[in-house]
Design an enzyme around this catalytic site. Structure first.
Site, PDB file in Angstrom:
ATOM      1  N   TYR A   1      -0.976  -6.487   0.982  1.00 50.42           N
ATOM      2  CA  TYR A   1       0.268  -6.253   1.737  1.00 50.42           C
ATOM      3  C   TYR A   1      -0.018  -6.108   3.237  1.00 50.42           C
ATOM      4  O   TYR A   1       0.654  -6.712   4.077  1.00 50.42           O
ATOM      5  CB  TYR A   1       0.928  -4.988   1.187  1.00 50.42           C
TER       6      TYR A   1
ATOM      7  N   GLN B   1      -3.502  -1.266  -0.225  1.00 55.21           N
ATOM      8  CA  GLN B   1      -2.629  -2.366   0.202  1.00 55.21           C
ATOM      9  C   GLN B   1      -3.360  -3.445   1.000  1.00 55.21           C
ATOM     10  O   GLN B   1      -2.844  -3.934   2.005  1.00 55.21           O
ATOM     11  CB  GLN B   1      -1.463  -1.819   1.046  1.00 55.21           C
TER      12      GLN B   1
ATOM     13  N   PRO C   1       8.883  -1.610  10.112  1.00 59.02           N
ATOM     14  CA  PRO C   1       9.393  -0.338   9.584  1.00 59.02           C
ATOM     15  C   PRO C   1       8.272   0.503   8.986  1.00 59.02           C
ATOM     16  O   PRO C   1       7.288  -0.027   8.464  1.00 59.02           O
ATOM     17  CB  PRO C   1      10.377  -0.760   8.488  1.00 59.02           C
TER      18      PRO C   1
ATOM     19  N   ILE D   1      10.697   3.706   4.448  1.00 54.99           N
ATOM     20  CA  ILE D   1      12.159   3.738   4.431  1.00 54.99           C
ATOM     21  C   ILE D   1      12.602   4.044   2.992  1.00 54.99           C
ATOM     22  O   ILE D   1      11.908   3.643   2.044  1.00 54.99           O
ATOM     23  CB  ILE D   1      12.735   2.359   4.894  1.00 54.99           C
TER      24      ILE D   1
ATOM     25  N   ASP E   1       0.441  -3.004  -5.298  1.00 57.14           N
ATOM     26  CA  ASP E   1      -0.556  -2.079  -4.764  1.00 57.14           C
ATOM     27  C   ASP E   1      -1.713  -1.828  -5.732  1.00 57.14           C
ATOM     28  O   ASP E   1      -1.534  -1.827  -6.944  1.00 57.14           O
ATOM     29  CB  ASP E   1       0.104  -0.730  -4.431  1.00 57.14           C
TER      30      ASP E   1
ATOM     31  N   GLY F   1      10.079  -9.532   0.593  1.00 56.81           N
ATOM     32  CA  GLY F   1       8.718  -9.011   0.442  1.00 56.81           C
ATOM     33  C   GLY F   1       8.548  -8.237  -0.847  1.00 56.81           C
ATOM     34  O   GLY F   1       9.515  -7.721  -1.413  1.00 56.81           O
ATOM     35  N   ILE F   2       7.297  -8.190  -1.315  1.00 53.01           N
ATOM     36  CA  ILE F   2       6.984  -7.458  -2.552  1.00 53.01           C
ATOM     37  C   ILE F   2       5.715  -6.635  -2.333  1.00 53.01           C
ATOM     38  O   ILE F   2       4.989  -6.862  -1.351  1.00 53.01           O
ATOM     39  CB  ILE F   2       6.739  -8.415  -3.750  1.00 53.01           C
ATOM     40  N   THR F   3       5.462  -5.710  -3.239  1.00 46.94           N
ATOM     41  CA  THR F   3       4.175  -5.003  -3.244  1.00 46.94           C
ATOM     42  C   THR F   3       3.494  -5.214  -4.595  1.00 46.94           C
ATOM     43  O   THR F   3       4.163  -5.358  -5.623  1.00 46.94           O
ATOM     44  CB  THR F   3       4.337  -3.470  -3.033  1.00 46.94           C
TER      45      THR F   3
ATOM     46  N   LYS G   1       1.323  -8.520   6.201  1.00 40.05           N
ATOM     47  CA  LYS G   1       2.188  -7.965   7.249  1.00 40.05           C
ATOM     48  C   LYS G   1       1.526  -8.073   8.627  1.00 40.05           C
ATOM     49  O   LYS G   1       2.194  -8.291   9.632  1.00 40.05           O
ATOM     50  CB  LYS G   1       2.546  -6.508   6.928  1.00 40.05           C
TER      51      LYS G   1
HETATM   52  N1  CAA Z   1      -7.325   8.010   0.608  1.00 32.94           N
HETATM   53  C1  CAA Z   1      -8.475   8.226  -0.105  1.00 32.94           C
HETATM   54  N2  CAA Z   1      -8.507   8.218  -1.452  1.00 32.94           N
HETATM   55  C2  CAA Z   1      -7.373   7.981  -2.107  1.00 32.94           C
HETATM   56  C3  CAA Z   1      -6.162   7.758  -1.428  1.00 32.94           C
HETATM   57  C4  CAA Z   1      -6.164   7.794  -0.023  1.00 32.94           C
HETATM   58  N3  CAA Z   1      -5.062   7.608   0.692  1.00 32.94           N
HETATM   59  N4  CAA Z   1      -5.196   7.547  -2.352  1.00 32.94           N
HETATM   60  C5  CAA Z   1      -5.793   7.627  -3.573  1.00 32.94           C
HETATM   61  N5  CAA Z   1      -7.107   7.905  -3.405  1.00 32.94           N
HETATM   62  C6  CAA Z   1      -8.138   8.071  -4.447  1.00 32.94           C
HETATM   63  C7  CAA Z   1      -7.624   8.854  -5.651  1.00 32.94           C
HETATM   64  O1  CAA Z   1      -7.767  10.239  -5.440  1.00 32.94           O
HETATM   65  C8  CAA Z   1      -8.503   8.313  -6.750  1.00 32.94           C
HETATM   66  O2  CAA Z   1      -9.806   8.889  -6.581  1.00 32.94           O
HETATM   67  P1  CAA Z   1     -10.679   9.327  -7.847  1.00 32.94           P
HETATM   68  O3  CAA Z   1     -10.980   8.062  -8.598  1.00 32.94           O
HETATM   69  O4  CAA Z   1     -11.906   9.967  -7.248  1.00 32.94           O
HETATM   70  O5  CAA Z   1      -9.823  10.287  -8.634  1.00 32.94           O
HETATM   71  C9  CAA Z   1      -8.579   6.852  -6.373  1.00 32.94           C
HETATM   72  O6  CAA Z   1      -8.454   6.792  -4.959  1.00 32.94           O
HETATM   73  C10 CAA Z   1      -7.395   6.049  -6.930  1.00 32.94           C
HETATM   74  O7  CAA Z   1      -7.724   5.610  -8.119  1.00 32.94           O
HETATM   75  P2  CAA Z   1      -6.771   4.644  -8.920  1.00 32.94           P
HETATM   76  O8  CAA Z   1      -7.499   4.114 -10.101  1.00 32.94           O
HETATM   77  O9  CAA Z   1      -5.420   5.281  -9.144  1.00 32.94           O
HETATM   78  O10 CAA Z   1      -6.569   3.457  -7.836  1.00 32.94           O
HETATM   79  P3  CAA Z   1      -5.699   2.177  -7.889  1.00 32.94           P
HETATM   80  O11 CAA Z   1      -6.569   1.027  -7.584  1.00 32.94           O
HETATM   81  O12 CAA Z   1      -4.875   2.087  -9.122  1.00 32.94           O
HETATM   82  O13 CAA Z   1      -4.708   2.386  -6.685  1.00 32.94           O
HETATM   83  C11 CAA Z   1      -2.695   3.182  -5.627  1.00 32.94           C
HETATM   84  C12 CAA Z   1      -3.925   3.552  -6.483  1.00 32.94           C
HETATM   85  C13 CAA Z   1      -1.703   2.417  -6.494  1.00 32.94           C
HETATM   86  C14 CAA Z   1      -3.070   2.338  -4.444  1.00 32.94           C
HETATM   87  C15 CAA Z   1      -2.097   4.479  -5.172  1.00 32.94           C
HETATM   88  O14 CAA Z   1      -3.042   5.142  -4.353  1.00 32.94           O
HETATM   89  C16 CAA Z   1      -0.827   4.264  -4.381  1.00 32.94           C
HETATM   90  O15 CAA Z   1       0.223   3.960  -4.927  1.00 32.94           O
HETATM   91  N6  CAA Z   1      -0.890   4.447  -3.049  1.00 32.94           N
HETATM   92  C17 CAA Z   1       0.246   4.282  -2.173  1.00 32.94           C
HETATM   93  C18 CAA Z   1       0.241   2.928  -1.551  1.00 32.94           C
HETATM   94  C19 CAA Z   1       1.406   2.806  -0.609  1.00 32.94           C
HETATM   95  O16 CAA Z   1       1.595   3.580   0.305  1.00 32.94           O
HETATM   96  N7  CAA Z   1       2.229   1.787  -0.817  1.00 32.94           N
HETATM   97  C20 CAA Z   1       3.367   1.580  -0.003  1.00 32.94           C
HETATM   98  C21 CAA Z   1       4.429   0.918  -0.803  1.00 32.94           C
HETATM   99  S1  CAA Z   1       5.975   0.837   0.078  1.00 32.94           S
HETATM  100  C22 CAA Z   1       5.696  -0.310   1.254  1.00 32.94           C
HETATM  101  O17 CAA Z   1       4.727  -0.982   1.282  1.00 32.94           O
HETATM  102  C23 CAA Z   1       6.767  -0.439   2.297  1.00 32.94           C
HETATM  103  C24 CAA Z   1       6.187  -0.329   3.648  1.00 32.94           C
HETATM  104  O18 CAA Z   1       6.110  -1.317   4.339  1.00 32.94           O
HETATM  105  C25 CAA Z   1       5.787   0.968   4.159  1.00 32.94           C
END
Ligand code: CAA
Length: 248
Positions: free
Chosen positions: A155, A152, A185, A188, A96, A92-94, A159
């Site tokens: 993703y 996501q 999961p 992790i 995001d 799997g890949i992300t 999933k």
């Molecule tokens: N809820 C509400 N708002 C959120 C938020 C949330 N959870 N997270 C970010 N935001 C807001 C930010 O504050 C920002 O708002 P403003 O523009 O008002 O400042 C905006 O959303 C984000 O703007 P970006 O231009 O940075 O958005 P983006 O399109 O580039 O995406 C992101 C940002 C990359 C998704 C980043 O939020 C991120 O990395 N999130 C985590 C995602 C995550 O949990 N991935 C899991 C990877 S591991 C995995 O997947 C394994 C597994 O199975 C668990």
């Protein structure tokens, strides 16, 4: 089974964080483990390290997002090692990003690698499992396929799709000695999770009742359990392993 009567387990995405832990745990538990890889340099390094640690695990190339490539890989494994008794769909890949920013390529890459791969690999091992009246198919999903996650859509959709696949196929092959289950999961401690920006990851961990990331060995233990002979009455199930982050 191989020549020593060991069940043969294929783990896709074997060189990743979860895949590596699964390979080690299954090997220690007496399975004949074979792994799938996609990147040659990573595979060479992985195999060297595993050998040094005492694990004799053969790796096979395959692009699991591609139906033909997955088929060729499985054909090669069956010719060189033996029939695949257990398939762990782990690759799997992300990619995001909010949907507003998500490209078509980022959508397709995740759907192809995380969901279509499950069809591509299962389709090629299933006929043999049916013939032999034994099989274990273990699909590695995610807590984010159950509850969704900001950034996501690709993703989470892939999933979540795995759950439907698991439940439907479990019904189709239940009477043939084949079980199909999903593991979901939570967060992790893998490179994939560590790539999440620190500030966001800290917020996520704060929502986990256990207050920490999961260990790869904890997921691997569950995989090995589901691969065992004794789990023949467990099918169509989903096992959450997320430190209480999502309970229902
Ligand atoms: N809820 C509400 N708002 C959120 C938020 C949330 N959870 N997270 C970010 N935001 C807001 C930010 O504050 C920002 O708002 P403003 O523009 O008002 O400042 C905006 O959303 C984000 O703007 P970006 O231009 O940075 O958005 P983006 O399109 O580039 O995406 C992101 C940002 C990359 C998704 C980043 O939020 C991120 O990395 N999130 C985590 C995602 C995550 O949990 N991935 C899991 C990877 S591991 C995995 O997947 C394994 C597994 O199975 C668990």
């Amino acid at each position: 089974m191989d020549k020593q009567n060991k069940r043969i387990v294929l783990v896709t995405g074997a060189t990743g964080g979860l895949g590596t832990a699964m390979c080690k745990e299954l090997y220690k538990d007496g399975f004949h483990v074979v792994g799938n890889y996609h990147t040659k340099e990573k595979a060479d390094k992985w195999q060297k390290e595993m050998k040094e640690e005492g694990f004799d695990i053969q790796l096979f190339f395959g692009d699991v997002s591609n139906f033909e490539s997955a088929g060729e890989m499985i054909k090669k494994i069956e010719a060189e090692v033996g029939p695949v008794d257990t398939l762990v769909n782990n690759a799997g890949i992300t990619r995001d990003g909010r949907l507003l920013n998500m490209s078509k390529d980022d959508w397709n890459a995740v759907i192809n690698t995380n969901l279509n791969s499950v069809f591509n690999c299962t389709k090629h091992v299933l006929p043999g499992m049916v013939e032999r009246k034994f099989g274990r198919i273990i699909n590695i999903s995610s807590v984010n396929g159950q509850r969704g996650q900001f950034g996501q859509t690709n993703y989470s959709a892939a999933k979540a799709g795995m759950h439907g696949f698991t439940k439907s196929l479990a019904m189709e092959v239940a009477k043939l000695g084949i079980t199909v289950n999903t593991i979901s999961p939570g967060y992790i401690g893998t490179d994939m999770v560590m790539a999440v920006p620190e500030k966001i990851l800290t917020q996520i961990i704060a929502q986990v009742p256990l207050g920490r990331l999961g260990g790869t060995h904890e997921v691997a233990h569950l995989v090995s359990f589901l691969a065992s002979e004794e789990t023949s009455f467990i099918t169509g199930a989903n096992y959450s392993i997320n430190g209480g982050q999502h309970v229902y």
